[in-house]
Design a protein around this motif. Sequence first.
Motif, short mmCIF file in Angstrom:
data_model
loop_
_atom_site.label_atom_id
_atom_site.label_comp_id
_atom_site.label_asym_id
_atom_site.label_seq_id
_atom_site.Cartn_x
_atom_site.Cartn_y
_atom_site.Cartn_z
N LEU A 147 -47.96 -2.57 107.36
CA LEU A 147 -47.71 -3.93 106.03
C LEU A 147 -48.03 -3.13 105.94
CD1 LEU A 147 -49.73 -6.47 108.97
CD2 LEU A 147 -47.35 -6.18 108.22
N ALA A 148 -49.29 -2.72 105.35
CA ALA A 148 -49.93 -2.41 103.79
C ALA A 148 -48.61 -1.24 103.28
CB ALA A 148 -51.42 -1.41 103.99
N ILE A 149 -48.15 -0.20 104.02
CA ILE A 149 -47.14 0.30 103.64
C ILE A 149 -46.38 -0.60 102.79
CG2 ILE A 149 -45.79 2.54 104.33
CD1 ILE A 149 -47.63 3.76 105.79
N ALA A 150 -45.44 -0.91 103.53
CA ALA A 150 -44.33 -2.02 103.22
C ALA A 150 -44.58 -2.27 102.08
CB ALA A 150 -44.06 -2.75 104.85
N VAL A 151 -45.43 -3.81 101.67
CA VAL A 151 -46.12 -4.07 100.54
C VAL A 151 -45.82 -3.09 99.53
CG1 VAL A 151 -48.05 -4.93 99.38
CG2 VAL A 151 -47.32 -5.49 101.31
N VAL A 152 -46.48 -1.62 99.80
CA VAL A 152 -46.37 -1.00 98.40
C VAL A 152 -44.69 -0.36 98.02
CG1 VAL A 152 -46.92 1.57 97.64
CG2 VAL A 152 -48.53 -0.05 98.68
N VAL A 153 -43.92 -0.31 99.63
CA VAL A 153 -42.72 -0.04 99.33
C VAL A 153 -41.74 -0.87 98.49
CG1 VAL A 153 -40.51 1.05 100.47
CG2 VAL A 153 -42.45 1.30 100.92
N THR A 154 -42.19 -2.55 98.57
CA THR A 154 -41.68 -3.93 98.46
C THR A 154 -42.04 -3.75 97.00
OG1 THR A 154 -41.42 -4.75 100.48
CG2 THR A 154 -41.37 -5.71 98.19
N ALA A 155 -43.33 -2.87 96.86
CA ALA A 155 -43.54 -3.45 95.14
C ALA A 155 -43.26 -2.63 94.02
CB ALA A 155 -44.88 -3.17 95.18
N ALA A 156 -42.33 -1.43 94.96
CA ALA A 156 -42.37 -0.31 94.06
C ALA A 156 -40.47 -0.45 94.33
CB ALA A 156 -42.52 1.31 94.74
N ILE A 157 -39.50 -1.00 94.86
CA ILE A 157 -38.72 -1.62 94.96
C ILE A 157 -38.50 -2.50 93.88
CG2 ILE A 157 -36.30 -2.88 96.20
CD1 ILE A 157 -37.28 -0.68 98.70
N ARG A 158 -39.61 -3.57 93.65
CA ARG A 158 -38.96 -5.05 93.44
C ARG A 158 -39.34 -4.14 91.57
NH1 ARG A 158 -41.83 -9.81 94.22
NH2 ARG A 158 -40.57 -11.13 92.17
N ALA A 159 -39.82 -2.74 91.10
CA ALA A 159 -40.50 -2.70 90.40
C ALA A 159 -39.32 -2.02 89.52
CB ALA A 159 -41.57 -1.44 89.83
N PHE A 160 -38.39 -1.35 90.21
CA PHE A 160 -37.49 -0.45 90.19
C PHE A 160 -36.61 -1.76 89.75
CE2 PHE A 160 -33.43 1.64 91.04
CZ PHE A 160 -33.75 2.58 90.65
N ALA A 161 -36.20 -2.41 90.85
CA ALA A 161 -35.10 -4.27 90.05
C ALA A 161 -35.27 -4.08 88.80
CB ALA A 161 -34.87 -4.18 91.19
N ALA A 162 -36.53 -4.45 88.32
CA ALA A 162 -36.22 -4.59 87.11
C ALA A 162 -36.95 -4.26 86.46
CB ALA A 162 -38.04 -4.95 87.02
N SER A 163 -36.88 -2.89 86.54
CA SER A 163 -36.48 -1.89 85.31
C SER A 163 -35.22 -1.46 84.99
CB SER A 163 -36.85 -0.08 85.60
OG SER A 163 -36.40 0.50 86.33
N LEU A 164 -34.41 -1.64 86.05
CA LEU A 164 -32.92 -1.79 85.96
C LEU A 164 -32.61 -2.49 84.99
CD1 LEU A 164 -31.97 -0.20 89.39
CD2 LEU A 164 -31.54 0.63 87.84
N LYS A 165 -33.07 -3.86 85.16
CA LYS A 165 -32.18 -5.13 85.08
C LYS A 165 -32.70 -5.32 83.06
CE LYS A 165 -32.81 -10.05 85.65
NZ LYS A 165 -33.21 -11.13 86.26
N ASN A 166 -34.40 -4.76 82.33
CA ASN A 166 -34.23 -4.87 81.36
C ASN A 166 -33.67 -3.59 80.44
OD1 ASN A 166 -36.28 -6.37 82.22
ND2 ASN A 166 -38.18 -5.10 82.15
N LYS A 167 -32.80 -2.47 81.42
CA LYS A 167 -31.89 -1.53 80.68
C LYS A 167 -31.20 -2.29 80.09
CE LYS A 167 -33.67 2.74 82.57
NZ LYS A 167 -33.34 4.06 83.31
N ASN A 168 -30.63 -3.59 80.70
CA ASN A 168 -28.93 -4.36 80.71
C ASN A 168 -29.37 -4.97 79.44
OD1 ASN A 168 -28.04 -2.01 82.19
ND2 ASN A 168 -27.92 -3.60 83.92
#
Length: 73
Positions: free
Chosen positions: A52-73
Amino acid sequence: MSTSKTPRGKFFQTLRIGAVFVVVSLLGFGLARYLEEGKRFDFGSWVVIAVLAIAVVVTAAIRAFAASLKNKN
């Protein structure tokens, strides 16, 4: 303090929400184990909590990556 619109803000926002989820799951899982079997956590219990803890960290990293892609556009 960073807002939730930045990648860093999104990461920490997701970590906060996920930490609450993991702690509540930990308490509920421990209570259920105690009430049903009268036992403490065994190795399998800790594995579930770690997943569960690993899933939280992975989800947070994916959301941050998606936000960085969105900010570039």
